[in-house]
Write a protein that holds these residues in place. Structure first.
Motif, PDB file in Angstrom:
ATOM      1  N   SER A  13       0.880  -1.079   0.124  1.00  0.00           N
ATOM      2  CA  SER A  13      -0.196  -0.106  -0.655  1.00  0.00           C
ATOM      3  C   SER A  13       0.666   1.264  -0.264  1.00  0.00           C
ATOM      4  N   PRO A  14       0.335   1.565  -0.873  1.00  0.00           N
ATOM      5  CA  PRO A  14       1.491   3.184  -1.301  1.00  0.00           C
ATOM      6  C   PRO A  14       1.235   4.125  -0.611  1.00  0.00           C
ATOM      7  N   ALA A  15       1.436   5.162  -1.012  1.00  0.00           N
ATOM      8  CA  ALA A  15       0.706   6.304  -0.712  1.00  0.00           C
ATOM      9  C   ALA A  15       1.960   7.507  -1.726  1.00  0.00           C
ATOM     10  N   PHE A  16       1.137   8.532  -1.804  1.00  0.00           N
ATOM     11  CA  PHE A  16       1.703  10.012  -2.915  1.00  0.00           C
ATOM     12  C   PHE A  16       3.125   9.362  -3.572  1.00  0.00           C
ATOM     13  N   ILE A  17       3.885   8.244  -4.355  1.00  0.00           N
ATOM     14  CA  ILE A  17       4.171   7.647  -4.839  1.00  0.00           C
ATOM     15  C   ILE A  17       3.941   8.677  -6.223  1.00  0.00           C
ATOM     16  N   HIS A  18       5.578   9.048  -6.844  1.00  0.00           N
ATOM     17  CA  HIS A  18       5.918   9.857  -7.750  1.00  0.00           C
ATOM     18  C   HIS A  18       5.536   8.798  -9.490  1.00  0.00           C
ATOM     19  N   THR A  19       4.814   9.426  -9.470  1.00  0.00           N
ATOM     20  CA  THR A  19       3.938   8.851 -10.377  1.00  0.00           C
ATOM     21  C   THR A  19       3.195   9.264 -11.624  1.00  0.00           C
ATOM     22  N   GLU A  24      10.657   3.247  -6.942  1.00  0.00           N
ATOM     23  CA  GLU A  24      11.676   2.094  -6.393  1.00  0.00           C
ATOM     24  C   GLU A  24      11.723   2.109  -5.278  1.00  0.00           C
ATOM     25  N   GLU A  25      11.298   3.127  -4.687  1.00  0.00           N
ATOM     26  CA  GLU A  25      10.978   2.550  -2.921  1.00  0.00           C
ATOM     27  C   GLU A  25      10.260   1.610  -2.844  1.00  0.00           C
ATOM     28  N   VAL A  26       9.550   1.799  -3.717  1.00  0.00           N
ATOM     29  CA  VAL A  26       7.603   0.739  -3.191  1.00  0.00           C
ATOM     30  C   VAL A  26       8.435  -0.442  -4.071  1.00  0.00           C
ATOM     31  N   GLU A  52      -2.735  17.827   2.871  1.00  0.00           N
ATOM     32  CA  GLU A  52      -4.093  16.132   2.981  1.00  0.00           C
ATOM     33  C   GLU A  52      -3.421  15.196   3.371  1.00  0.00           C
ATOM     34  N   ARG A  53      -1.580  15.427   3.447  1.00  0.00           N
ATOM     35  CA  ARG A  53      -1.033  14.529   4.095  1.00  0.00           C
ATOM     36  C   ARG A  53      -0.167  14.571   5.183  1.00  0.00           C
ATOM     37  N   PRO A  54      -0.967  14.790   6.083  1.00  0.00           N
ATOM     38  CA  PRO A  54      -0.081  15.618   6.979  1.00  0.00           C
ATOM     39  C   PRO A  54       0.978  14.395   7.939  1.00  0.00           C
ATOM     40  N   TYR A  55       0.966  13.116   7.568  1.00  0.00           N
ATOM     41  CA  TYR A  55       1.566  12.195   8.466  1.00  0.00           C
ATOM     42  C   TYR A  55       2.863  11.549   8.164  1.00  0.00           C
ATOM     43  N   MET A  56       3.008  12.624   6.341  1.00  0.00           N
ATOM     44  CA  MET A  56       3.846  11.868   5.614  1.00  0.00           C
ATOM     45  C   MET A  56       4.817  12.926   6.021  1.00  0.00           C
ATOM     46  N   VAL A  98       3.593   0.649   2.528  1.00  0.00           N
ATOM     47  CA  VAL A  98       5.486   1.985   2.515  1.00  0.00           C
ATOM     48  C   VAL A  98       5.004   3.739   2.044  1.00  0.00           C
ATOM     49  N   ASP A  99       4.434   4.217   2.602  1.00  0.00           N
ATOM     50  CA  ASP A  99       3.758   5.849   2.809  1.00  0.00           C
ATOM     51  C   ASP A  99       4.069   6.705   3.800  1.00  0.00           C
ATOM     52  N   SER A 100       5.530   6.334   4.074  1.00  0.00           N
ATOM     53  CA  SER A 100       6.267   8.011   4.986  1.00  0.00           C
ATOM     54  C   SER A 100       5.557   8.190   6.056  1.00  0.00           C
ATOM     55  N   GLY A 101       4.561   7.092   6.706  1.00  0.00           N
ATOM     56  CA  GLY A 101       3.499   7.283   7.684  1.00  0.00           C
ATOM     57  C   GLY A 101       1.972   7.944   7.137  1.00  0.00           C
ATOM     58  N   SER A 102       2.215   7.986   6.093  1.00  0.00           N
ATOM     59  CA  SER A 102       0.692   8.757   6.041  1.00  0.00           C
ATOM     60  C   SER A 102      -0.508   7.844   6.721  1.00  0.00           C
ATOM     61  N   VAL A 103      -0.314   6.893   6.809  1.00  0.00           N
ATOM     62  CA  VAL A 103      -1.452   6.151   7.387  1.00  0.00           C
ATOM     63  C   VAL A 103      -1.488   6.457   9.155  1.00  0.00           C
TER      64      VAL A 103
END
Length: 266
Positions: free
Chosen positions: A186-192, A234-236, A221-225, A258-263
């Motif tokens: 489960s990724p979050a806000f990946i550069h795609t 590539e990190e995902v 919108e993503r304060p926990y990232m 894989v979300d930098s803490g977003s959840v």
């Protein structure tokens, strides 16, 4: 670390860009043979040319997962021309219908669910016999942070990705005894390209630069990232490659974020 992927055959959907493309590259570097698939011929041609700079052990077939006949033809061609796959990585997906729920339509919901949930269902069903036949197999399904932390402007997407988590968990219970391990990422806000389009739209609506749109999105919108940036595909791909490997031989039915803490929960 040797991930034990030499002589393994992997199928990666959504492989012409983003997470799917970088997963292809990572698996190739680990010695796997990879079949790339996506629905856009020109983009897939470009992607496979780049992939061949890493390894010649790569093939490409065009298929639209919303079309059952395309999925069946894909299965027939892969089995006949390349062989039976050991690994399936399902990355294909769309943002789908967005906006307030009270403005949503059946068509918007149907298109999003058809692409993000029924497409993966068809793909897994078509290749399941191959994945079960050798006593060793891997399925990795790409979900999203949105599956467990839904956002009110993206409810069709959120619901489709929640379905992926449930689908993956169910598969993991059904086929582990065959040596087939099933997990989700489960990724979050990946550069795609998907998030590029989101940020282009945000920048246009706000009259700002894209960099300013990204910064405001992260803040609002993503304060926990906590790393304060978009993730890199590539990190995902690194996590996906691990779950495809022999190193993950006791991982089954899991969801790796894989979300930098977003959840905002463990």
């Amino acid at each position: 670390m040797d991930l034990g992927l030499k002589n393994k055959l992997a199928l990666v959907s959504g492989a012409d860009s983003g997470i799917g493309f970088h997963t292809t590259l990572r698996l190739l570097r680990e010695g796997a043979t990879v079949v790339m698939t996506d629905q856009y011929p020109n983009r897939l041609d470009c992607a496979i040319e780049q992939a061949r700079e890493v390894s010649r052990q790569v093939h490409a077939f065009v298929a639209d997962l919303t079309r059952p006949r395309d999925v069946q033809r894909l299965h027939q061609r892969v089995c006949a021309e390349v062989g039976h796959i050991d690994i399936l990585v399902q990355c294909a997906g769309i943002t789908g219908a967005t906006g307030p729920f009270h403005e949503s339509t059946d068509e918007g919901w149907s298109h999003t669910i058809e692409t993000n949930l029924l497409g993966p269902v068809r793909l897994v069903r078509a290749f399941l016999a191959s994945l079960r036949r050798g006593g060793w197999g891997r399925i990795v399904l790409i979900a999203s942070e949105d599956a467990v932390q839904p956002y009110d402007e993206e409810l069709p997407y959120c619901a489709s990705k929640a379905g992926i988590l449930s689908f993956g968990k169910g598969l993991s219970r059904s086929y582990a005894q065959d040596g087939l391990l099933v997990n989700c990422v489960s990724p979050a806000f990946i550069h795609t390209p998907m998030t590029d389009a989101m940020m282009d739209k945000r920048a246009a609506e706000r009259g700002t630069s894209v960099d300013e749109a990204i910064a405001s999105f992260l803040q609002e919108e993503r304060p926990y990232m906590e790393l304060g940036r978009r993730g890199r595909p590539e990190e995902v791909a690194n996590v996906i490659a691990f779950l495809c490997s022999e190193a993950a031989s006791f991982v089954n039915g899991a969801n790796y974020r894989v979300d930098s803490g977003s959840v905002a929960t463990m």
